[in-house]
Design a protein around this motif. Structure first.
Motif, mmCIF file in Angstrom:
data_model
loop_
_atom_site.group_PDB
_atom_site.id
_atom_site.type_symbol
_atom_site.label_atom_id
_atom_site.label_comp_id
_atom_site.label_asym_id
_atom_site.label_seq_id
_atom_site.Cartn_x
_atom_site.Cartn_y
_atom_site.Cartn_z
ATOM 1 N N ASP A 1 0.293 5.853 -9.855
ATOM 2 C CA ASP A 1 0.519 6.967 -10.917
ATOM 3 C C ASP A 1 -0.395 6.999 -12.153
ATOM 4 N N VAL A 2 -1.152 5.867 -12.132
ATOM 5 C CA VAL A 2 -2.140 5.527 -13.368
ATOM 6 C C VAL A 2 -3.614 6.265 -12.711
ATOM 7 N N TYR A 3 -3.576 6.021 -11.522
ATOM 8 C CA TYR A 3 -4.777 6.800 -10.830
ATOM 9 C C TYR A 3 -4.795 8.405 -10.909
ATOM 10 N N LEU A 4 -3.552 8.774 -10.787
ATOM 11 C CA LEU A 4 -3.328 10.419 -10.792
ATOM 12 C C LEU A 4 -3.491 10.828 -12.352
ATOM 13 N N ALA A 5 -2.930 9.938 -13.160
ATOM 14 C CA ALA A 5 -3.202 10.318 -14.608
ATOM 15 C C ALA A 5 -4.549 10.469 -15.000
ATOM 16 N N MET A 6 -5.448 9.182 -14.565
ATOM 17 C CA MET A 6 -6.827 9.159 -14.926
ATOM 18 C C MET A 6 -7.773 10.242 -14.403
ATOM 19 N N THR A 7 -7.253 10.702 -13.246
ATOM 20 C CA THR A 7 -8.396 11.668 -12.508
ATOM 21 C C THR A 7 -7.810 13.003 -12.667
ATOM 22 N N GLY A 8 -6.889 13.409 -13.369
ATOM 23 C CA GLY A 8 -6.633 14.856 -13.576
ATOM 24 C C GLY A 8 -4.993 15.255 -13.614
ATOM 25 N N GLY A 9 -4.069 14.096 -13.482
ATOM 26 C CA GLY A 9 -2.393 14.320 -13.534
ATOM 27 C C GLY A 9 -2.183 15.300 -12.742
ATOM 28 N N GLN A 10 -2.236 15.154 -11.438
ATOM 29 C CA GLN A 10 -1.907 16.017 -10.290
ATOM 30 C C GLN A 10 -0.282 16.234 -10.528
ATOM 31 N N THR A 11 0.465 15.234 -10.913
ATOM 32 C CA THR A 11 1.895 15.577 -11.086
ATOM 33 C C THR A 11 2.190 16.892 -11.846
ATOM 34 N N ALA A 12 1.517 17.052 -12.923
ATOM 35 C CA ALA A 12 1.827 18.292 -13.600
ATOM 36 C C ALA A 12 1.547 19.706 -12.676
ATOM 37 N N GLY B 1 0.870 -1.251 0.081
ATOM 38 C CA GLY B 1 0.055 -0.003 0.022
ATOM 39 C C GLY B 1 0.829 1.326 -0.002
ATOM 40 N N VAL B 2 0.408 2.224 -0.702
ATOM 41 C CA VAL B 2 0.933 3.721 -0.843
ATOM 42 C C VAL B 2 0.176 4.793 -0.515
ATOM 43 N N GLU B 3 0.396 5.577 0.597
ATOM 44 C CA GLU B 3 -0.339 6.638 1.146
ATOM 45 C C GLU B 3 -0.414 7.809 0.552
ATOM 46 N N MET B 4 -1.454 8.511 0.224
ATOM 47 C CA MET B 4 -1.506 9.782 -0.315
ATOM 48 C C MET B 4 -2.450 10.634 0.506
ATOM 49 N N ILE B 5 -2.067 11.907 0.704
ATOM 50 C CA ILE B 5 -2.989 12.944 1.373
ATOM 51 C C ILE B 5 -3.148 14.020 0.552
ATOM 52 N N ASN B 6 -4.335 14.237 0.008
ATOM 53 C CA ASN B 6 -4.679 15.494 -1.182
ATOM 54 C C ASN B 6 -4.036 15.211 -2.204
ATOM 55 N N ARG B 7 -3.738 13.850 -2.750
ATOM 56 C CA ARG B 7 -3.301 13.645 -3.860
ATOM 57 C C ARG B 7 -1.635 13.905 -3.910
ATOM 58 N N ARG B 8 -1.017 13.947 -2.784
ATOM 59 C CA ARG B 8 0.342 13.843 -2.774
ATOM 60 C C ARG B 8 0.844 12.936 -1.936
ATOM 61 N N PHE B 9 1.928 12.183 -2.402
ATOM 62 C CA PHE B 9 2.489 10.941 -1.774
ATOM 63 C C PHE B 9 3.163 11.437 -0.479
ATOM 64 N N THR B 10 2.898 10.691 0.749
ATOM 65 C CA THR B 10 3.388 10.936 1.927
ATOM 66 C C THR B 10 4.742 10.523 2.158
ATOM 67 N N GLY C 1 -5.135 26.732 -1.039
ATOM 68 C CA GLY C 1 -6.560 26.820 -0.953
ATOM 69 C C GLY C 1 -7.307 27.439 -2.012
ATOM 70 N N GLN C 2 -6.573 28.309 -2.944
ATOM 71 C CA GLN C 2 -7.219 29.053 -3.780
ATOM 72 C C GLN C 2 -6.607 28.802 -5.225
ATOM 73 N N LEU C 3 -7.623 28.977 -6.393
ATOM 74 C CA LEU C 3 -7.306 28.715 -7.716
ATOM 75 C C LEU C 3 -7.562 29.941 -8.485
ATOM 76 N N ARG C 4 -6.556 30.344 -9.108
ATOM 77 C CA ARG C 4 -6.778 31.747 -9.739
ATOM 78 C C ARG C 4 -7.445 31.520 -11.072
ATOM 79 N N VAL C 5 -8.624 32.483 -11.161
ATOM 80 C CA VAL C 5 -9.426 32.407 -12.492
ATOM 81 C C VAL C 5 -8.920 33.187 -13.407
ATOM 82 N N VAL C 6 -8.433 32.970 -14.519
ATOM 83 C CA VAL C 6 -8.189 33.946 -15.624
ATOM 84 C C VAL C 6 -9.268 33.769 -16.578
ATOM 85 N N ARG C 7 -9.803 34.964 -16.745
ATOM 86 C CA ARG C 7 -10.967 35.245 -17.659
ATOM 87 C C ARG C 7 -10.557 35.523 -18.997
#
Length: 246
Positions: A169-180, A26-35, A212-218
């Motif tokens: 790695d597959v799960y992160l790629a499938m669900t949005g590519g958090q690595t990037a 098993g590998v632990e992740m918290i908020n999509r980051r490896f611990t 905690g924030q994501l900047r919105v570029v209009r």
């Protein structure tokens, strides 16, 4: 969110036929980051491991003869997974074996019962997710690695911890590519310089984020008008094709 990417290896297909687990990873992740926390344990299944299964994961009787039985590692394993969301490829298979092991253990000893898994953990079946995303295609772990360009060349035999790491790695790629999204923050200065050179000449807009924030570029007015014009052109093209069909 705390997630455990989990895999098991077993002596066979069906625990109802007396088959047992021989490895957990098993590998632990918290908020999509490896611990950095992992759980890995070979297990003496207290029974013979058939040759056809050994050919899949390479774990034979001799390899696990001196490993602990499940009862000896159950509490540590339970503490690792309890309360987390478990991400498992073909979850019913692994969860079925884990619950079977807990049931055997609970029947033998007094004290607090462990399990069942779904009463104390969330379960996300990455195989079911892959089938929904890619219907009609092969969705084995190897197939998904190829589809998402994830290197699994070191995977000669199945192994619980190795497969859990690959699945993460597959799960992160499938669900949005958090690595990037986290690459710049985790690269050293030399890596950032090389990365910058690799992207030289590209129109890359970097966002400065606060926690905690994501900047919105209009879009600009010109971009909005160009988008509308393109939509209108597609609409006219579609209507023209529709009239031609009729």
């Amino acid at each position: 969110m705390r997630q455990i990417i989990l895999d098991t290896e077993t002596t066979g297909i069906d625990p109802k036929e007396g088959h047992r687990m021989v490895e957990i990873g098993g590998v632990e992740m918290i908020n999509r980051r490896f611990t950095g926390r992992t759980f890995h344990q070979y297990i003496n299944p207290e029974r013979h491991i058939d040759a056809e299964v050994v050919a899949i994961h390479g774990i034979d009787d001799a390899k696990v003869a001196n490993e602990p039985v499940f009862a000896e590692i159950a509490d540590a394993f339970w503490e690792f997974i309890k309360g987390a969301e478990l991400v498992i490829h073909n979850a019913p298979f692994d969860v079925g074996f884990i619950d079977h092991e807990f049931a055997l253990l609970n029947a033998k000893r007094g004290g607090p019962a462990l399990g069942p898994v779904r009463e104390h953990c969330g379960v996300l079946d990455s195989l079911a997710l892959a089938r929904a995303m890619h219907p009609g295609q092969r969705n084995s772990l190897d197939a998904l690695c190829k589809r998402y360009d994830i290197d699994n060349g070191h995977r000669v035999l199945h192994g619980a911890l190795l497969d859990a790491e690959i699945l993460a790695d597959v799960y992160l790629a499938m669900t949005g590519g958090q690595t990037a999204l986290t690459l710049d923050a985790e690269m050293g200065s030399d890596d950032r310089e090389n990365n910058s050179q690799a992207h030289e000449g590209l129109n890359v807009q970097r966002l400065s984020l606060t926690p905690g924030q994501l900047r919105v570029v209009r879009p600009t007015q010109a971009e909005t008008e160009a988008h509308r014009a393109k939509c209108e052109a597609h609409k006219l093209h579609w209507l023209g094709g529709l009239n031609a069909d009729h």
